[in-house]
Design a protein around this motif. Structure first.
Motif, mmCIF file in Angstrom:
data_model
loop_
_atom_site.group_PDB
_atom_site.id
_atom_site.type_symbol
_atom_site.label_atom_id
_atom_site.label_comp_id
_atom_site.label_asym_id
_atom_site.label_seq_id
_atom_site.Cartn_x
_atom_site.Cartn_y
_atom_site.Cartn_z
ATOM 1 N N ALA A 282 0.848 -1.193 0.000
ATOM 2 C CA ALA A 282 0.000 0.000 0.000
ATOM 3 C C ALA A 282 0.883 1.242 0.000
ATOM 4 O O ALA A 282 1.983 1.227 0.548
ATOM 5 C CB ALA A 282 -0.902 -0.013 1.228
ATOM 6 N N PRO A 283 0.399 2.320 -0.583
ATOM 7 C CA PRO A 283 1.207 3.545 -0.619
ATOM 8 C C PRO A 283 1.303 4.210 0.753
ATOM 9 O O PRO A 283 0.416 4.077 1.588
ATOM 10 C CB PRO A 283 0.456 4.441 -1.606
ATOM 11 N N GLU A 284 2.392 4.912 0.930
ATOM 12 C CA GLU A 284 2.554 5.807 2.069
ATOM 13 C C GLU A 284 2.362 7.212 1.518
ATOM 14 O O GLU A 284 2.726 7.493 0.378
ATOM 15 C CB GLU A 284 3.945 5.662 2.678
ATOM 16 N N PHE A 285 1.792 8.092 2.328
ATOM 17 C CA PHE A 285 1.474 9.429 1.858
ATOM 18 C C PHE A 285 2.368 10.458 2.523
ATOM 19 O O PHE A 285 2.770 10.310 3.665
ATOM 20 C CB PHE A 285 0.002 9.748 2.121
ATOM 21 N N VAL B 79 0.872 19.765 -2.160
ATOM 22 C CA VAL B 79 1.017 18.596 -3.014
ATOM 23 C C VAL B 79 0.953 17.377 -2.092
ATOM 24 O O VAL B 79 1.611 17.346 -1.053
ATOM 25 C CB VAL B 79 2.345 18.616 -3.799
ATOM 26 N N VAL B 80 0.126 16.414 -2.468
ATOM 27 C CA VAL B 80 0.030 15.164 -1.728
ATOM 28 C C VAL B 80 0.657 14.087 -2.600
ATOM 29 O O VAL B 80 0.289 13.927 -3.769
ATOM 30 C CB VAL B 80 -1.432 14.819 -1.382
ATOM 31 N N LEU B 81 1.619 13.370 -2.039
ATOM 32 C CA LEU B 81 2.356 12.337 -2.752
ATOM 33 C C LEU B 81 1.958 10.955 -2.253
ATOM 34 O O LEU B 81 1.755 10.764 -1.049
ATOM 35 C CB LEU B 81 3.858 12.501 -2.520
ATOM 36 N N ALA B 82 1.889 9.998 -3.157
ATOM 37 C CA ALA B 82 1.745 8.583 -2.802
ATOM 38 C C ALA B 82 3.070 7.924 -3.156
ATOM 39 O O ALA B 82 3.512 7.977 -4.312
ATOM 40 C CB ALA B 82 0.602 7.942 -3.576
ATOM 41 N N MET B 83 3.704 7.316 -2.156
ATOM 42 C CA MET B 83 5.000 6.677 -2.343
ATOM 43 C C MET B 83 4.853 5.171 -2.097
ATOM 44 O O MET B 83 4.177 4.758 -1.159
ATOM 45 C CB MET B 83 6.027 7.247 -1.365
ATOM 46 N N VAL B 84 5.491 4.367 -2.932
ATOM 47 C CA VAL B 84 5.534 2.923 -2.739
ATOM 48 C C VAL B 84 7.005 2.523 -2.746
ATOM 49 O O VAL B 84 7.710 2.746 -3.733
ATOM 50 C CB VAL B 84 4.750 2.168 -3.842
ATOM 51 N N ASP B 85 7.451 1.991 -1.627
ATOM 52 C CA ASP B 85 8.859 1.600 -1.471
ATOM 53 C C ASP B 85 9.804 2.745 -1.833
ATOM 54 O O ASP B 85 10.829 2.535 -2.488
ATOM 55 C CB ASP B 85 9.176 0.355 -2.299
ATOM 56 N N GLY B 86 9.443 3.955 -1.432
ATOM 57 C CA GLY B 86 10.283 5.124 -1.670
ATOM 58 C C GLY B 86 10.213 5.694 -3.072
ATOM 59 O O GLY B 86 10.930 6.636 -3.397
ATOM 60 N N VAL B 87 9.335 5.146 -3.912
ATOM 61 C CA VAL B 87 9.204 5.600 -5.298
ATOM 62 C C VAL B 87 7.877 6.343 -5.444
ATOM 63 O O VAL B 87 6.840 5.904 -4.929
ATOM 64 C CB VAL B 87 9.241 4.392 -6.271
ATOM 65 N N LEU B 88 7.897 7.473 -6.156
ATOM 66 C CA LEU B 88 6.676 8.247 -6.387
ATOM 67 C C LEU B 88 5.715 7.447 -7.273
ATOM 68 O O LEU B 88 6.014 7.155 -8.425
ATOM 69 C CB LEU B 88 7.009 9.586 -7.057
ATOM 70 N N ARG C 83 -3.649 -0.383 -9.385
ATOM 71 C CA ARG C 83 -3.385 -0.821 -8.009
ATOM 72 C C ARG C 83 -4.115 0.032 -6.985
ATOM 73 O O ARG C 83 -3.856 -0.067 -5.802
ATOM 74 C CB ARG C 83 -1.886 -0.779 -7.752
ATOM 75 N N GLY C 84 -5.014 0.916 -7.454
ATOM 76 C CA GLY C 84 -5.793 1.733 -6.531
ATOM 77 C C GLY C 84 -5.057 2.939 -5.983
ATOM 78 O O GLY C 84 -5.509 3.555 -5.018
ATOM 79 N N ILE C 85 -3.937 3.302 -6.611
ATOM 80 C CA ILE C 85 -3.157 4.445 -6.136
ATOM 81 C C ILE C 85 -3.982 5.729 -6.225
ATOM 82 O O ILE C 85 -4.010 6.526 -5.293
ATOM 83 C CB ILE C 85 -1.836 4.600 -6.930
ATOM 84 N N GLY C 86 -4.660 5.937 -7.354
ATOM 85 C CA GLY C 86 -5.443 7.155 -7.540
ATOM 86 C C GLY C 86 -6.546 7.285 -6.501
ATOM 87 O O GLY C 86 -6.730 8.353 -5.910
#
Length: 181
Positions: free
Chosen positions: A6-9, A70-79, A111-114
């Motif tokens: 899951a993404p980290e924000f 700006v709100v970022l979604a990061m997965v394993d440190g990648v935008l 993957r439901g990121i949006g």
């Protein structure tokens, strides 16, 4: 292969919080999303880093904790995706904000990121920015109104033929609102 985690924000509230590397990732994402057909402000793909950079620099320069984040979604440190939440400080409209440039990197699509990003932005808008409503404008012909509808947004109007993609391709701009947050 990308992780299925899951993404980290993360939020960027001020231009000093974004370094050259992160700025480059944001620009790269914007280029790739635009060139994959995303309706994120550049209607005539292909776009280049040179075209996107000034828009990204302006967005970053206008960041302010009360007016633009700006709100970022990061997965394993990648935008994996990002968006911009803005509010106008004028007292008549300061209770609502707008969402701009919603995008998930093509590598992370499906993957439901949006949806996760939009749900997190909703919490930020309500709990941290004190907003009561979120508005957005979507390009017709892309199915975006259905995606946003699943997140609770309602269509509140249209600007017929407001977006000219080519001499024979005018699209409606669909106005949507989410309230209450």
């Amino acid at each position: 292969m990308t992780s299925m985690r899951a993404p980290e924000f993360r939020q960027i509230r001020h231009q000093d919080q974004i370094d050259t590397e992160l700025s480059g990732e944001l620009i790269d994402c914007w280029v790739k999303v635009s060139n994959a057909g995303g309706a994120v402000g550049f209607p005539f793909p292909p776009v280049t880093v040179e075209q996107v950079t000034p828009a990204a620099e302006q967005l970053i320069a206008n960041l302010h904790p009360d007016r633009s984040r700006v709100v970022l979604a990061m997965v394993d440190g990648v935008l994996a995706g990002w968006l911009n939440v803005r509010r106008d400080p004028h007292p008549l409209v300061a209770h609502w904000g707008t969402v701009h440039h919603v995008q998930s990197h093509p590598t992370f699509r499906g993957r439901g990121i949006g949806a996760a990003l939009m749900n997190h932005a909703r919490r930020v808008a309500r709990e941290e920015m004190g907003l009561e409503q979120l508005h957005l404008a979507a390009r017709s012909g892309m199915g975006l109104e259905h995606c946003y509808g699943r997140l609770g947004f309602k269509e509140i109007g249209r600007r017929p033929g407001a977006l000219r993609l080519s001499a024979s391709d005018d699209r409606d701009e669909i106005l949507m609102m989410l309230a209450p947050l």
